[in-house]
Write a protein that holds these residues in place. Structure first.
Motif, PDB file in Angstrom:
ATOM      1  N   MET A 208       0.822  -1.207   0.000  1.00 25.79           N
ATOM      2  CA  MET A 208       0.000   0.000   0.000  1.00 25.79           C
ATOM      3  C   MET A 208       0.857   1.259   0.000  1.00 25.79           C
ATOM      4  O   MET A 208       0.571   2.234  -0.716  1.00 25.79           O
ATOM      5  N   ILE A 209       1.926   1.269   0.785  1.00 23.38           N
ATOM      6  CA  ILE A 209       2.812   2.439   0.806  1.00 23.38           C
ATOM      7  C   ILE A 209       3.433   2.647  -0.574  1.00 23.38           C
ATOM      8  O   ILE A 209       3.483   3.768  -1.101  1.00 23.38           O
ATOM      9  N   GLY A 210       3.928   1.543  -1.173  1.00 20.35           N
ATOM     10  CA  GLY A 210       4.512   1.663  -2.502  1.00 20.35           C
ATOM     11  C   GLY A 210       3.513   2.148  -3.532  1.00 20.35           C
ATOM     12  O   GLY A 210       3.849   2.931  -4.430  1.00 20.35           O
ATOM     13  N   LEU A 211       2.269   1.703  -3.411  1.00 21.48           N
ATOM     14  CA  LEU A 211       1.238   2.127  -4.353  1.00 21.48           C
ATOM     15  C   LEU A 211       1.053   3.635  -4.323  1.00 21.48           C
ATOM     16  O   LEU A 211       1.043   4.302  -5.366  1.00 21.48           O
ATOM     17  N   PHE A 212       0.915   4.201  -3.131  1.00 22.12           N
ATOM     18  CA  PHE A 212       0.672   5.639  -3.034  1.00 22.12           C
ATOM     19  C   PHE A 212       1.928   6.459  -3.274  1.00 22.12           C
ATOM     20  O   PHE A 212       1.850   7.677  -3.406  1.00 22.12           O
ATOM     21  N   MET A 213       3.089   5.799  -3.324  1.00 24.94           N
ATOM     22  CA  MET A 213       4.303   6.519  -3.713  1.00 24.94           C
ATOM     23  C   MET A 213       4.357   6.784  -5.213  1.00 24.94           C
ATOM     24  O   MET A 213       5.039   7.713  -5.660  1.00 24.94           O
ATOM     25  N   VAL A 214       3.635   5.976  -5.994  1.00 20.89           N
ATOM     26  CA  VAL A 214       3.712   6.120  -7.454  1.00 20.89           C
ATOM     27  C   VAL A 214       2.360   6.332  -8.113  1.00 20.89           C
ATOM     28  O   VAL A 214       2.298   6.509  -9.330  1.00 20.89           O
ATOM     29  N   TYR A 215       1.290   6.339  -7.358  1.00 19.40           N
ATOM     30  CA  TYR A 215      -0.037   6.447  -7.982  1.00 19.40           C
ATOM     31  C   TYR A 215      -0.929   7.371  -7.157  1.00 19.40           C
ATOM     32  O   TYR A 215      -0.920   7.292  -5.934  1.00 19.40           O
ATOM     33  N   ALA A 222      11.453   4.834  -8.759  1.00 18.61           N
ATOM     34  CA  ALA A 222      11.039   3.488  -8.386  1.00 18.61           C
ATOM     35  C   ALA A 222      11.986   2.839  -7.382  1.00 18.61           C
ATOM     36  O   ALA A 222      11.576   1.973  -6.600  1.00 18.61           O
ATOM     37  N   ARG A 223      13.262   3.250  -7.387  1.00 17.05           N
ATOM     38  CA  ARG A 223      14.211   2.626  -6.452  1.00 17.05           C
ATOM     39  C   ARG A 223      13.851   2.901  -4.993  1.00 17.05           C
ATOM     40  O   ARG A 223      14.193   2.116  -4.111  1.00 17.05           O
ATOM     41  N   TRP A 224      13.112   3.989  -4.741  1.00 15.23           N
ATOM     42  CA  TRP A 224      12.736   4.306  -3.367  1.00 15.23           C
ATOM     43  C   TRP A 224      11.641   3.389  -2.836  1.00 15.23           C
ATOM     44  O   TRP A 224      11.326   3.415  -1.646  1.00 15.23           O
ATOM     45  N   LEU A 225      11.056   2.576  -3.720  1.00 15.44           N
ATOM     46  CA  LEU A 225      10.048   1.626  -3.251  1.00 15.44           C
ATOM     47  C   LEU A 225      10.645   0.567  -2.328  1.00 15.44           C
ATOM     48  O   LEU A 225       9.902  -0.098  -1.587  1.00 15.44           O
ATOM     49  N   ALA A 226      11.945   0.399  -2.375  1.00 11.43           N
ATOM     50  CA  ALA A 226      12.585  -0.574  -1.489  1.00 11.43           C
ATOM     51  C   ALA A 226      12.647  -0.080  -0.047  1.00 11.43           C
ATOM     52  O   ALA A 226      12.845  -0.892   0.870  1.00 11.43           O
ATOM     53  N   VAL A 227      12.491   1.220   0.160  1.00 10.63           N
ATOM     54  CA  VAL A 227      12.614   1.767   1.522  1.00 10.63           C
ATOM     55  C   VAL A 227      11.530   1.218   2.455  1.00 10.63           C
ATOM     56  O   VAL A 227      11.837   0.711   3.542  1.00 10.63           O
ATOM     57  N   PRO A 228      10.233   1.305   2.117  1.00  7.23           N
ATOM     58  CA  PRO A 228       9.234   0.745   3.038  1.00  7.23           C
ATOM     59  C   PRO A 228       9.408  -0.754   3.238  1.00  7.23           C
ATOM     60  O   PRO A 228       9.164  -1.267   4.338  1.00  7.23           O
ATOM     61  N   ALA A 229       9.837  -1.490   2.202  1.00  9.95           N
ATOM     62  CA  ALA A 229      10.062  -2.928   2.371  1.00  9.95           C
ATOM     63  C   ALA A 229      11.198  -3.178   3.356  1.00  9.95           C
ATOM     64  O   ALA A 229      11.112  -4.079   4.211  1.00  9.95           O
ATOM     65  N   HIS A 252       1.681  -3.864  16.676  1.00 12.86           N
ATOM     66  CA  HIS A 252       0.662  -2.824  16.502  1.00 12.86           C
ATOM     67  C   HIS A 252       1.266  -1.490  16.080  1.00 12.86           C
ATOM     68  O   HIS A 252       0.717  -0.803  15.214  1.00 12.86           O
ATOM     69  N   LEU A 253       2.389  -1.105  16.692  1.00 15.59           N
ATOM     70  CA  LEU A 253       2.990   0.176  16.334  1.00 15.59           C
ATOM     71  C   LEU A 253       3.464   0.165  14.887  1.00 15.59           C
ATOM     72  O   LEU A 253       3.326   1.167  14.172  1.00 15.59           O
ATOM     73  N   GLY A 254       4.019  -0.970  14.447  1.00 12.36           N
ATOM     74  CA  GLY A 254       4.442  -1.056  13.054  1.00 12.36           C
ATOM     75  C   GLY A 254       3.273  -0.904  12.099  1.00 12.36           C
ATOM     76  O   GLY A 254       3.371  -0.214  11.074  1.00 12.36           O
ATOM     77  N   VAL A 255       2.149  -1.554  12.416  1.00 11.86           N
ATOM     78  CA  VAL A 255       0.967  -1.440  11.563  1.00 11.86           C
ATOM     79  C   VAL A 255       0.437  -0.006  11.575  1.00 11.86           C
ATOM     80  O   VAL A 255       0.047   0.540  10.538  1.00 11.86           O
ATOM     81  N   ILE A 256       0.417   0.616  12.755  1.00 11.83           N
ATOM     82  CA  ILE A 256      -0.078   1.996  12.853  1.00 11.83           C
ATOM     83  C   ILE A 256       0.814   2.948  12.063  1.00 11.83           C
ATOM     84  O   ILE A 256       0.338   3.843  11.361  1.00 11.83           O
ATOM     85  N   LEU A 257       2.155   2.767  12.165  1.00 19.00           N
ATOM     86  CA  LEU A 257       3.061   3.626  11.403  1.00 19.00           C
ATOM     87  C   LEU A 257       2.883   3.427   9.898  1.00 19.00           C
ATOM     88  O   LEU A 257       2.974   4.390   9.129  1.00 19.00           O
ATOM     89  N   ALA A 258       2.631   2.183   9.504  1.00 21.38           N
ATOM     90  CA  ALA A 258       2.378   1.942   8.086  1.00 21.38           C
ATOM     91  C   ALA A 258       1.113   2.667   7.637  1.00 21.38           C
ATOM     92  O   ALA A 258       1.077   3.282   6.555  1.00 21.38           O
ATOM     93  N   LEU A 259       0.065   2.624   8.448  1.00 20.61           N
ATOM     94  CA  LEU A 259      -1.175   3.321   8.108  1.00 20.61           C
ATOM     95  C   LEU A 259      -0.965   4.827   8.062  1.00 20.61           C
ATOM     96  O   LEU A 259      -1.461   5.515   7.161  1.00 20.61           O
ATOM     97  N   LEU A 260      -0.205   5.374   9.017  1.00 17.19           N
ATOM     98  CA  LEU A 260       0.087   6.810   9.011  1.00 17.19           C
ATOM     99  C   LEU A 260       0.899   7.197   7.777  1.00 17.19           C
ATOM    100  O   LEU A 260       0.696   8.281   7.204  1.00 17.19           O
ATOM    101  N   SER A 261       1.808   6.317   7.380  1.00 21.53           N
ATOM    102  CA  SER A 261       2.584   6.592   6.164  1.00 21.53           C
ATOM    103  C   SER A 261       1.671   6.650   4.944  1.00 21.53           C
ATOM    104  O   SER A 261       1.839   7.506   4.064  1.00 21.53           O
ATOM    105  N   ILE A 262       0.699   5.736   4.895  1.00 19.74           N
ATOM    106  CA  ILE A 262      -0.242   5.738   3.772  1.00 19.74           C
ATOM    107  C   ILE A 262      -1.043   7.034   3.754  1.00 19.74           C
ATOM    108  O   ILE A 262      -1.210   7.670   2.702  1.00 19.74           O
ATOM    109  N   LEU A 263      -1.531   7.454   4.924  1.00 25.16           N
ATOM    110  CA  LEU A 263      -2.314   8.690   4.984  1.00 25.16           C
ATOM    111  C   LEU A 263      -1.469   9.902   4.608  1.00 25.16           C
ATOM    112  O   LEU A 263      -1.950  10.832   3.950  1.00 25.16           O
ATOM    113  N   THR A 264      -0.194   9.902   5.014  1.00 24.52           N
ATOM    114  CA  THR A 264       0.706  11.002   4.646  1.00 24.52           C
ATOM    115  C   THR A 264       0.911  11.056   3.134  1.00 24.52           C
ATOM    116  O   THR A 264       0.879  12.134   2.516  1.00 24.52           O
ATOM    117  N   LEU A 265       1.113   9.892   2.532  1.00 23.36           N
ATOM    118  CA  LEU A 265       1.287   9.843   1.080  1.00 23.36           C
ATOM    119  C   LEU A 265       0.013  10.276   0.350  1.00 23.36           C
ATOM    120  O   LEU A 265       0.086  10.906  -0.712  1.00 23.36           O
TER     121      LEU A 265
END
Length: 703
Positions: A208-215, A222-229, A252-265
């Protein structure tokens, strides 16, 4: 399915109307044709029993507790507690595998013991709905992601979507196994499934993070898509290594940070798509899907647990909200345009906010003022209804800022366009009307279409040519802030139909006016002009007076016919008889007037005019050439025809050798023009003129 099976549906608390205190696990139901169904004490009335303890074949006894049915072990406070839970699960599963077990069942405070042999496998039909739902969610995410990726393999957005679909499948499949267990599964299996669930959740977040980085816009290479992974992969490795003590931080904190990253993107994408309504609409749909899906899961599962309350629904059932997110993302990436997006999106958003407010106020009242949950919830519902719902309508009007003109005002503007001649800025009025409705950024020449259509996924609205108004293409609705929607297309179709009808009505009116002007001009030319010219050159004063009177009568008829084109048969005959009687009285000629089969028939203008012209012209010719003493006039209505006869007793003439005059020739031509017939017979004893005038269908219908 490869687990020992008792056939009991267990619950951590009693699901009865009256609270019941008990030890162990509540027996909610017994599956038919299962090992437990063979025990009559339990099988007949299961919902008043509790399973307190198990004793295996070696004599080992283990007391059961509601904690044994925890659906998701990562809600425990520490990893040590999770490890203890897995060990206990392994111990219970081992007891079931050793052979017959003795169940300590509590009934009305009294314990009873029953020995049964667990089945070697769990039947597929005994698996609950939550199991199949999570399997469906996982398969749906995988299939949709891979399908869209196959269609657009070179697109990094579809690659990220497919990767998140794989993660969703892994997470959902693992959770489906352990969250719907009957009582226990082996501890090692539970650890592996739990780790797979967490890995799938992190993989879903990476996708999901990678998706909102490019769409819909590429925010980075595209090389920055490796960062969230890399970041989420390292976080998952630390969580599994045991270096982090709390699942709340490790998972839980990892999942929450991932969700916050998606909302930021999403916020960054919203800024990047400024000025591009198509990408902005796609992003709005994607962001809405994430907000609704994640928000629904948080509201129904996570938020109640954080507030110390039980979840509003099973986590296995709530898993379907992640599929809603995924379906929304898939629709956006596949460029499926969801029209009427804004209204639909804001409705869902307002409902989500209403639920969050309801839960928040409910929790606040429970922790501060009211101890009982039912009154607190009722008061919370009342507050939301009285405060939020009126505020919601105000916010909707403020946010959407779109209001169509009232139907009456819209109709008035359409009529203004239709009644304005093309040379008097008809196109300008049409543009003004469209501007009030859609406020497009640009009016471009359009291609020929038969009806309004949407172009380029809603970027443009094509309108067909209407009369002298050329075809148009409206581009970028609402000043470029939105796409044209299905509602816009429906409104354009309605306006197009109304304008076409108004223009046709105007053309019909103008055609009628033109025809009436032509009739008046023809009547004036054929009758008034000719008679005035004849009167001017007539040497006889009596003849001049007669012709002037006839001219005035014809002029009166022309004026009356303009306002009342259809006349009654009786009125026409009465008026005509008065004119002929006056004319013959002046000429000292006797008149015989006979009317047969007179009815209340409405004569069309052309028929009435033909009837008057034939009789008057025949009488005029007799007075002018035959010197008669009597003229007999007969009129008969029969079989849809008017039979007219004019006979005089004057000197006759030879019709074959007589000079052809304009009067009778004009009458014969007019009669033939309407399908009639005219005959003239003459001898030394007088002349008879006969005519047949057909009635139109309208005239016959009025009889």
């Amino acid at each position: 399915m490869d687990q020992r099976y008792l056939g009991l549906r267990l619950a951590p608390e009693a699901r009865v109307a009256v609270p019941v205190r008990f030890d162990g696990l509540w027996i909610d139901a017994v599956v038919p044709n299962s090992p437990a169904a063979a025990l009559p004490e339990i099988g007949i009335q299961p919902s008043v029993h509790a399973l307190v303890a198990l004793t295996d074949a070696t004599g080992k006894t283990l007391a059961l507790s509601p904690a044994d049915l925890i659906e998701e072990p990562d809600v425990l406070k520490t990893y040590a507690a999770m490890q203890a839970f897995f060990d206990r699960q392994d111990e219970i599963a081992a007891m079931l595998r050793r052979g017959p077990v003795t169940l300590e069942v509590q009934f009305m405070g009294e314990s009873r013991f029953h020995t049964i042999r667990p089945a070697r496998q769990r039947p597929a039909l005994s698996l609950p709905f939550a199991f199949w739902l999570q399997i469906a969610v996982g398969l749906g995410g995988l299939w949709i992601g891979v399908w869209i990726w196959i269609l657009r393999r070179a697109d990094w957005a579809t690659r990220c979507l497919a990767f998140s679909g794989v993660g969703l499948m892994i997470s959902a499949f693992a959770a489906a196994v352990y969250s719907t267990r009957e009582l226990a599964i082996p501890g090692d299996l539970f650890r592996i499934l739990s780790a797979l669930n967490h890995f799938g959740a992190f993989a879903f977040g990476v996708g999901m993070i990678g998706l909102f980085m490019v769409y819909p816009r590429r925010l980075c290479h595209a090389r920055w898509l490796a960062v969230p992974a890399f970041v989420l992969g390292a976080w998952f490795a630390l969580a599994q290594s045991g270096l982090i003590k709390s699942p709340a931080i490790g998972i839980h904190l990892g999942v929450i940070l991932a969700l916050l990253s998606i909302l930021t993107l999403v916020g960054l994408q919203y800024r990047a798509t400024r000025g591009d309504p198509r990408d902005r609409a796609a992003l709005s749909w994607l962001g809405l899907a994430v907000l609704v899906g994640s928000g629904a899961f948080v509201v129904t599962v996570i938020a109640p647990q954080l507030l110390g309350m039980p979840a509003y629904m099973s986590q296995g059932v709530a898993f379907v909200f992640f599929l809603l997110i995924y379906l929304g993302v898939a629709l956006g990436v596949a460029r499926f345009q969801l029209f009427q997006l804004e209204t639909w999106a804001f409705r869902i958003l307002y409902y989500v906010v209403a639920v969050l407010l309801l839960l928040g106020i409910d929790a606040l009242l429970i922790f501060t003022i009211i101890d009982d949950r039912a009154p607190a919830f009722a008061l919370s519902l009342l507050i939301v209804a009285l405060v939020w719902l009126p505020l919601r309508d105000t916010l909707a009007r403020w946010v959407l800022r779109r209001k169509e003109p009232a139907r009456a005002d819209r109709f008035r503007k359409i009529m203004d366009v239709a009644l304005t001649p093309p040379e008097r800025d008809q196109l300008g009025r049409w543009h003004a009307l469209l501007g009030d409705l859609y406020n497009p950024l640009k009016y471009a020449p359009g291609s020929e279409v038969s009806s309004p259509v949407l172009r380029e996924d809603g970027l443009a609205l094509a309108l067909p040519r209407i009369g002298a108004i050329p075809a148009l293409e409206l581009q970028y609705a609402d000043g470029g802030r939105r796409l044209f929607s299905a509602r816009d297309l429906e409104l354009a179709t309605e306006i197009f139909a109304m304008l076409v009808q108004a223009l046709e009505s105007r053309e019909a009116y103008e055609k009628g006016v033109s025809e009436e002007r032509t009739r008046i001009a023809r009547d004036i030319h054929d009758n008034i002009g000719v008679q005035l010219m004849a009167a001017l050159h007539s040497p006889e004063p009596t003849r001049k007076d007669i012709m002037i009177r006839e001219t005035l009568t014809d002029l009166r008829d022309i004026i009356n016919n303009a306002s009342n084109p259809d006349m009654s048969f009786d009125e026409v005959l009465a008026d005509l008889r008065a004119q002929i009687a006056e004319q013959l009285h002046i000429a000292r000629v006797k008149m015989t007037w006979t009317v047969l089969n007179s009815h209340a028939v409405v004569l069309p203008l052309q028929v009435a005019h033909m009837l008057r012209s034939i009789i008057r012209e025949a009488v005029q010719n007799a007075l002018k050439h035959a010197a008669p003493a009597r003229i007999s006039i007969s009129v008969q209505l029969t079989d849809g025809k008017i039979m007219v006869g004019v006979t005089d007793d004057g000197k006759g003439f030879d019709p074959m050798h007589a000079p052809r005059g304009n009067g009778l020739a004009n009458l014969r031509d007019r009669a033939e023009a309407v399908g009639g017939v005219m005959r003239i017979d003459s001898s030394s004893g007088g002349t008879r003129m006969e005519a047949e005038i057909p009635m139109s269908e309208a005239a016959r219908g009025g009889a």
